[in-house]
Write a protein that holds these residues in place. Structure first.
Motif, mmCIF file in Angstrom:
data_model
loop_
_atom_site.group_PDB
_atom_site.id
_atom_site.type_symbol
_atom_site.label_atom_id
_atom_site.label_comp_id
_atom_site.label_asym_id
_atom_site.label_seq_id
_atom_site.Cartn_x
_atom_site.Cartn_y
_atom_site.Cartn_z
ATOM 1 N N ARG A 155 0.746 -1.092 0.137
ATOM 2 C CA ARG A 155 -0.055 0.037 0.072
ATOM 3 C C ARG A 155 1.020 1.196 -0.230
ATOM 4 O O ARG A 155 1.105 1.872 1.152
ATOM 5 N N SER A 156 1.384 1.235 -1.086
ATOM 6 C CA SER A 156 2.403 2.582 -1.291
ATOM 7 C C SER A 156 1.599 3.843 -1.254
ATOM 8 O O SER A 156 0.801 3.998 -2.060
ATOM 9 N N ARG A 157 1.810 4.929 -0.554
ATOM 10 C CA ARG A 157 1.068 5.996 -0.595
ATOM 11 C C ARG A 157 1.602 6.983 -1.669
ATOM 12 O O ARG A 157 1.248 7.957 -1.888
ATOM 13 N N HIS A 197 3.762 9.064 -1.262
ATOM 14 C CA HIS A 197 3.930 10.556 -0.556
ATOM 15 C C HIS A 197 5.424 11.117 -0.854
ATOM 16 O O HIS A 197 6.413 10.144 -0.657
ATOM 17 N N PHE A 234 7.485 10.364 2.194
ATOM 18 C CA PHE A 234 8.065 8.845 2.485
ATOM 19 C C PHE A 234 9.334 9.070 1.555
ATOM 20 O O PHE A 234 10.427 8.701 2.259
ATOM 21 N N TYR A 257 12.962 -2.888 -0.916
ATOM 22 C CA TYR A 257 11.886 -1.500 -0.677
ATOM 23 C C TYR A 257 11.238 -1.870 0.663
ATOM 24 O O TYR A 257 10.571 -2.885 0.689
ATOM 25 N N THR A 267 7.776 -1.037 2.343
ATOM 26 C CA THR A 267 6.518 -0.436 2.182
ATOM 27 C C THR A 267 6.327 0.449 3.177
ATOM 28 O O THR A 267 6.519 0.123 4.381
ATOM 29 N N GLU A 268 5.868 1.533 2.914
ATOM 30 C CA GLU A 268 5.637 2.602 3.573
ATOM 31 C C GLU A 268 4.748 2.477 4.886
ATOM 32 O O GLU A 268 4.884 2.628 5.902
ATOM 33 N N ALA A 269 3.597 1.695 4.400
ATOM 34 C CA ALA A 269 2.626 1.208 5.288
ATOM 35 C C ALA A 269 3.224 0.544 6.591
ATOM 36 O O ALA A 269 2.285 0.469 7.510
#
Lengths: 292, 450
Positions: free
Chosen positions: A22-24, A26, A29, B22, B24-26
């Motif tokens: 779920r890459s936002r 932003h 980020f 990578y 994942t930002e979440a």
């Protein structure tokens, strides 16, 4: 401490959603995960100006960020050491350089505006306080704020604006042909920015706060003419007079202070700020509609 | 510094994520909190998810080996929202989790994002009724003609199920971003603090809250200071403290006035004029404040130091610990890449004798207040083999004398920051959040708190 935490059993638990990303997307980020080497009006330009100040060739390498940083670090470390040693001598070249860098970084950060994401109030307040501190220091120094002459700092900032303007649009390059010296009068002759922010404190719950006073500060340094050349093609429409081009920074300042009363700002008297805000909102709404 | 002892427990692997992957930002962990017994550990992440770990009970065959933490429950606490009036996105990132003291079989926790606080009930179900008269085992309605006798449904054991349900939603009370929540020792109220205001809630009432601190100036242009953290006193339900971006702490007594804008005590260390720089204020901004378990001390964290304050002495801190003073000469670069705005948390151990806080490069630091010794440790897969001794790390100045295994300041990875740490309330077990990884360390030699 000898006895605690020498022998450790570890559980390492990756926090993971198991494949569904779920890459936002932003920008925030990116900021978190890498150092910001953004290209913006002031960042790169300032660095290049620094190197020319120091007498060396201005580096044009776009990827010289790392080396620039190292040079900067070295310069800053030196200047900070000097600062610590001798607080009184504020005309230190190192101190001035650092002040200039911090000032430009401050403005760059304050101007960074990302649609749809609320800025951190804490960060904004800290940035603005830093800006105020620099402003006070420059004023108390006296030399830098003389409005008659062109201060080195002012020229630095102004020239940086110009430098970046030339890549924006052909129409703006006409501004480069103008005389580079700012109007000599103490009061800014082009009062567009300062005039604009005067009616605004009357608007309920809305302030430009220090973006406004930052603008006032900059206009005190007689930098108004630079704003005429800033590319505002995003906001241009036939109804907007060209003078409103100066307001491209305004939508930025709005987001600093969240509107307490949830009232959309529609001040009277055709304030530039609200028109640009509306346009900004319109763009944003269009984006949403198009996406959905 | 010590000996490896025999540890025969297996490492709890959940699969390795190579560091170069990578992220994942979440999945970035944004808060970590033990419950009051230490049996449960909750983490919240940027994607609005809460994961609760439970400690396995001690194994009877090995009475001296404590249990590991395994995933107990996972649920989505907050979803992203959109504020249509301001055209702004409200992040679902969990800013803080606080557990309520356990009063019955269920566990309760508060989780909050920037705007909304939720009370979650976590309960177990390990039995289910069987033998209904009108429904069969699959729940289908029986044909009434086949029912010839009455039976009483009985509870039969089933596989353990952990159910999580939202019991309260406390919304629409904060214009600014919530940075802290704190449960009161009366176990009936709690407070939520944003940049400019602090509200007092009753746990059972969601449609109103009391504003107890408001530092919003009449003219926002006059704003120079924001609230950065707040906490209730662990024992006195009328006292709370809040910290500011200018490095001050204010202790407030709710008995004095309904609106606690006037502090009872103001804790502020006078600034050293010779050390003033453009970054002085930014690095003095307090990022976290924690009462000691005893309630006698306060622990604060600003960008470069951790300080212990005595509640009876407002003029200066009792102790100051340099967390990473080698960054002092790098402040301008850290300002440029925004790292100077990072907010590190801090933690006490159960006996208030050791304090802990995170740093960069996945380092975290512990300071023993009694022996005045400190240690730097690293939370990373490479340096942490299962059941291994955590090697103390050292950061040396650039160009300085370098020992083997030292790391130079210039080689520090500023993207690997340990902002969130937690210490078990009774034992020497710590939870460290390193980006998207949770590390749980335990002192095998010395499990009991000293």
């Amino acid at each position: 401490m000898d006895r605690t935490f020498l022998t450790l059993r570890i559980s390492v638990v990756p926090n993971s959603r198991g494949g569904t990303k779920r890459s936002r997307g932003h920008d925030g980020f990116v900021r978190h995960m890498k150092s910001v080497k953004g290209t913006s009006m002031l960042g790169r330009g300032v660095k290049r100006k620094w190197s020319s100040l120091e007498g060396s060739e201005a580096e044009q390498l776009p990827d010289a960020a790392a080396t620039e940083d190292k040079r900067l670090d070295a310069a800053l470390e030196d200047s900070e050491e000097e600062d610590r040693g001798d607080r009184r001598s504020r005309t230190d070249a190192g101190h001035l350089q650092q002040r200039q860098l911090v000032l430009s970084l401050c403005l760059k950060k304050l101007q960074h505006y990302q649609a749809g994401v609320e800025l951190s109030l804490r960060r904004s307040v800290l940035l603005i306080n830093t800006l105020r501190q620099i402003q006070e220091e420059m004023q108390s120094d006296g030399t830098d704020v003389q409005l008659g002459g062109v201060s080195r700092d002012a020229r630095l900032l102004r020239d940086d604006f110009r430098e970046d303007e030339s890549v924006t649009c052909p129409g703006c390059t006409e501004g480069d042909a103008e005389s580079p010296s700012p109007p000599p009068s103490p009061e800014p002759t082009n009062t567009t920015p300062t005039d604009l922010h005067k009616p605004l404190p009357n608007v309920v719950g809305h302030t430009f706060s220090d973006a406004g006073s930052a603008m006032g500060y900059l206009s005190d340094l007689a930098l108004d003419d630079i704003f005429e050349d800033i590319d505002t093609s995003m906001y241009e429409s036939s109804e907007l007079p060209s003078a409103w081009a100066a307001g491209s920074l305004w939508p930025v300042s709005v987001s600093f202070w969240p509107n307490d009363d949830d009232v959309k700002l529609c001040s009277s008297a055709g304030s530039l700020q609200s028109c640009l805000l509306d346009l900004n909102e319109l763009d944003h709404i269009m984006e949403i509609l198009v996406k959905s | 510094m010590g000996e490896d002892t025999d540890a025969t427990l297996t490492l709890n692997h959940h699969g390795f994520l190579p560091d170069h992957n990578y992220v994942t930002e979440a999945d970035i962990i944004s808060t970590v909190e033990f419950n009051h017994t230490g049996e449960l550990l909750a983490t919240g992440d940027k994607g609005g998810r809460v994961v609760i770990f439970q400690r396995e009970p001690e194994s009877k065959s090995e009475p001296f080996s404590q249990g590991e933490y395994n995933v107990y429950s996972t649920f989505q606490s907050h979803e992203p929202e959109f504020d249509y009036l301001k055209s702004l996105e409200i992040e679902e990132k969990i800013n803080k989790i606080r557990w309520l003291p356990q009063q019955n079989a269920a566990h309760f926790l508060l989780s909050t994002n920037d705007k909304t606080i939720k009370l979650w009930k976590v309960s177990e179900r390990d039995k289910r009724p069987e033998g209904y008269n009108l429904k069969d085992e699959e729940g289908r309605i029986k044909d009434i003609s086949t029912v010839t006798s009455l039976q009483v449904p009985v509870l039969k054991p089933m596989d353990l199920m952990v159910e999580v349900s939202p019991r309260r939603v406390f919304a629409n009370a904060h214009t600014y971003h919530i940075n802290s929540i704190s449960v009161n020792s009366d176990y009936e109220t709690y407070m939520s603090a944003d940049d400019l205001r602090i509200n007092l809630w009753h746990l059972d009432i969601t449609d109103r809250s009391f504003n107890i601190v408001d530092i919003k100036p009449a003219n926002m242009e006059d704003l120079t200071e924001v609230i950065t953290a707040a906490e209730f006193h662990p024992l006195h339900c009328n006292l709370f403290v809040y910290s500011s971006s200018k490095g001050t702490l204010r202790l407030c007594d709710m008995r004095e006035a309904a609106l606690c804008d006037k502090h009872s005590k103001l804790f502020e260390e006078p600034e050293d004029p010779s050390a003033r720089s453009f970054f002085s204020e930014i690095i003095s901004s307090v990022s976290d404040v924690k009462f000691s378990h005893s309630g006698r001390y306060l622990l604060t964290r600003d960008y470069l130091t951790a300080k212990v304050w005595d509640l009876n002495m407002e003029s200066k801190p009792l102790e100051t610990y340099q967390v990473h003073d080698y960054l002092r000469s790098k402040l301008c670069s850290l300002y440029e890449n925004d790292c100077i705005f990072d907010k590190f948390e801090c933690a006490w151990n159960g006996s208030d004798s050791v304090i802990m806080t995170g740093a960069y490069n996945n380092f975290f630091r512990m300071f023993d207040r009694n022996t005045k010794r400190d240690v730097t440790l690293e939370a990373s897969r490479e340096s942490s083999k299962p059941r291994a001794v955590l090697k103390p790390r050292r950061v040396c100045a650039a160009g300085g004398k370098r020992r083997k295994d030292d790391i130079s300041v210039d080689s520090l990875d500023f993207t690997k920051k340990i902002l969130h740490t937690a210490w078990h309330p009774n034992e020497n077990i710590i939870a460290i959040a390193a980006t998207n990884n949770l590390y749980i360390f335990q002192d095998k030699l010395n499990s009991e708190m000293h």
